[in-house]
Write an enzyme that holds these catalytic residues in place. Structure first.
Site, PDB file in Angstrom:
ATOM      1  CG  HIS A   1      -1.990   1.071   1.141  1.00  0.00           C
ATOM      2  ND1 HIS A   1      -1.995   2.371   1.405  1.00  0.00           N
ATOM      3  CD2 HIS A   1      -3.341   0.881   0.592  1.00  0.00           C
ATOM      4  CE1 HIS A   1      -2.899   2.972   1.247  1.00  0.00           C
ATOM      5  NE2 HIS A   1      -3.693   2.180   0.735  1.00  0.00           N
TER       6      HIS A   1
ATOM      7  CD  GLU B   1      -5.607   1.614  -2.922  1.00  0.00           C
ATOM      8  OE1 GLU B   1      -6.717   1.362  -2.810  1.00  0.00           O
ATOM      9  OE2 GLU B   1      -4.548   1.652  -2.322  1.00  0.00           O
TER      10      GLU B   1
END
Ligand code: PGA
Length: 252
Positions: A100, A169
């Protein structure tokens, strides 16, 4: 829209206490009625402190509990604050988010993420691997190059497609209310699938999700993108109403 299995993955980040199980219980109640033919799976990636209690309480085949990061260290030892895949698995995690952006910001490199991925797979944890470019990289037209580099550095032909879920993302979309253009997103998701096919040398493709500012008001933009296999939801997953509405509006 195709009838392929989709994923709705909740990334709670640093949120939640014991009472937050109510959110999952509400989603479970809705899911039991709504998801009759197992169209989709839900994964709640919660803080490590909640994995055990939540996975024990939850009785569902289509809602699973995951973690948000892990260390690559195999054995217990002098790694203050670290938790490894063995420990996550033992308390009930079935998935782990790796790579992430918020952890890459803390210094996580593609090389380190690869080590984490290998160790997670060794322990049978499925990996939700986040990739994506920054605004600067986008402006410099480096999106595809960045994604390709991340994929090539982290995955290889030993990676099994069924053990990973990719989450595209774009950094400039996380928590910002910015969204990529539909046409761009279609192209990028297809690019990720083609790259994975080359790297994994497999006919089977991993699932590829989108994440970044997804909410019930904009979800219709994603349901028409047939290439997408689901969504990774941050902020909006901390409210059962918002999360349920995302799923309902996706299938509207
Ligand atoms: P967001 O976060 O939905 O709040 O933008 C997504 C993520 O960071 O996974």
């Amino acid at each position: 829209m195709t009838n392929k299995l989709k994923y709705f993955i909740a990334n709670w980040k640093m949120f939640g206490d014991l009472k937050s199980y109510k959110i999952i219980a509400n989603v479970n109640k809705f899911n039991n009625k709504y998801n009759k033919i197992d169209n989709y799976k839900i994964v709640f990636c919660v803080p490590n402190t909640l994995i055990h209690i939540f996975s024990r309480k939850l009785k569902s085949k289509t809602i699973l509990i995951g973690a948000q990061n892990s260390t690559h260290h195999k054995e217990s030892g002098p790694y203050t604050g670290s938790v490894n895949p063995t420990m996550l698995k033992a308390v009930g995690a079935k998935f782990v988010i790796l790579g992430h952006y918020e952890n890459r910001c803390e210094g996580e490199t593609n090389e380190l993420i690869k080590k984490k991925l290998i160790e997670s797979h060794r322990k049978n944890l499925k990996v939700i691997l986040c990739i994506g470019e920054s605004l600067n990289q986008k402006k410099q037209k480096k999106t595809y190059q960045v994604i390709k580099n991340q994929l090539r550095k982290i995955l290889d032909k030993k990676t099994k497609p069924e053990n990973i879920i990719l989450a595209y993302e774009p950094i400039w979309c996380i928590g910002t209310n910015n969204l990529p253009k539909e046409i761009e997103l279609r192209k990028i998701i297809t690019f990720i699938k083609i790259e994975c096919k080359k790297i994994l040398k497999s006919k089977k493709l991993p699932k590829v999700l989108y994440g970044g500012s997804v909410n019930p008001r904009n979800i219709h933009l994603f349901s028409k993108i047939t290439q997408l296999d689901g969504l990774l939801v941050g902020g909006a997953s901390r409210s059962s109403k918002e999360f349920i509405d995302i799923i309902k509006n996706y299938y509207k």
